[in-house]
Enzyme design. Structure first.
Site, PDB file in Angstrom:
ATOM      1  N   PRO A   5      -7.689  18.237   8.937  1.00 17.35           N
ATOM      2  CA  PRO A   5      -6.525  17.482   8.983  1.00 17.35           C
ATOM      3  C   PRO A   5      -6.401  16.646   7.682  1.00 17.35           C
ATOM      4  O   PRO A   5      -7.547  16.403   6.912  1.00 17.35           O
ATOM      5  CB  PRO A   5      -6.801  16.420  10.185  1.00 17.35           C
ATOM      6  CG  PRO A   5      -8.596  16.468  10.255  1.00 17.35           C
ATOM      7  CD  PRO A   5      -8.794  17.820   9.647  1.00 17.35           C
ATOM      8  N   ASP A   6      -5.351  16.121   7.538  1.00 18.59           N
ATOM      9  CA  ASP A   6      -4.981  15.387   6.215  1.00 18.59           C
ATOM     10  C   ASP A   6      -5.427  13.794   6.628  1.00 18.59           C
ATOM     11  O   ASP A   6      -4.585  12.820   6.755  1.00 18.59           O
ATOM     12  CB  ASP A   6      -3.683  15.317   5.831  1.00 18.59           C
ATOM     13  CG  ASP A   6      -3.322  14.283   4.467  1.00 18.59           C
ATOM     14  OD1 ASP A   6      -4.209  14.184   3.691  1.00 18.59           O
ATOM     15  OD2 ASP A   6      -2.269  14.098   4.323  1.00 18.59           O
ATOM     16  N   THR A   7      -6.662  13.514   6.629  1.00 20.74           N
ATOM     17  CA  THR A   7      -7.200  12.322   6.917  1.00 20.74           C
ATOM     18  C   THR A   7      -8.575  11.629   5.974  1.00 20.74           C
ATOM     19  O   THR A   7      -9.320  10.721   6.363  1.00 20.74           O
ATOM     20  CB  THR A   7      -7.992  12.289   8.498  1.00 20.74           C
ATOM     21  OG1 THR A   7      -8.890  13.327   8.618  1.00 20.74           O
ATOM     22  CG2 THR A   7      -6.875  12.548   9.362  1.00 20.74           C
TER      23      THR A   7
ATOM     24  N   PHE B  97      -1.944  17.109   1.845  1.00 21.59           N
ATOM     25  CA  PHE B  97      -1.854  17.683   3.340  1.00 21.59           C
ATOM     26  C   PHE B  97      -1.867  19.232   3.273  1.00 21.59           C
ATOM     27  O   PHE B  97      -2.717  19.664   3.916  1.00 21.59           O
ATOM     28  CB  PHE B  97      -0.321  17.285   3.870  1.00 21.59           C
ATOM     29  CG  PHE B  97      -0.196  17.985   4.987  1.00 21.59           C
ATOM     30  CD1 PHE B  97      -0.537  17.736   6.484  1.00 21.59           C
ATOM     31  CD2 PHE B  97       0.966  19.142   4.930  1.00 21.59           C
ATOM     32  CE1 PHE B  97      -0.342  18.446   7.459  1.00 21.59           C
ATOM     33  CE2 PHE B  97       1.015  19.950   6.033  1.00 21.59           C
ATOM     34  CZ  PHE B  97       0.270  19.537   7.488  1.00 21.59           C
TER      35      PHE B  97
END
Length: 115
Positions: free
Chosen positions: A53-55, A44
């Site tokens: 984003p942490d995606t 993250f």
């Protein structure tokens, strides 16, 4: 002593170990200079430092590069965020080996299915 061996020694102690997260070599050095015995390279945090984003947008290669930079910058053991291993079982094996070769003391792999 290797980073993994130092981490194993720490984990044998009865007290909790505080482990601030870092996202690059500078933040890892700040953790070390503050006196913490180890750090965690957070996926993250690495994503956020790049305004992402942490995606799952960061690749294995990008994360491995971050792990190398952090590990080279400090003497304290580092644990790395391995996400879901970046694919199937063969990718997980590659991720674990790559993080170990980068100098990390351990890897955290999430218990979920990768898309």
């Amino acid at each position: 002593m290797a980073a993994a061996a130092r981490l194993r020694q720490m984990l044998q102690r009865p007290q909790l170990q505080l482990m601030p997260c870092c996202y690059d070599a500078l933040s890892a050095r700040l953790v070390e200079q503050a006196g913490f015995p180890l750090t965690f390279v957070s996926g993250f945090s690495v994503s956020a430092s790049r305004a992402l984003p942490d995606t799952g947008l960061l690749s294995y290669g990008e994360m491995l590069d971050s792990m190398r930079n952090v590990s080279a910058a400090v003497c304290i053991p580092c644990i790395g965020d391995g996400d879901t291993g970046y694919g199937n079982e063969v990718n997980v094996k590659r991720t674990v080996r790559g993080y170990a070769q980068a100098g990390l003391a351990a890897i955290m792999i999430e218990d979920q299915v990768s898309p």
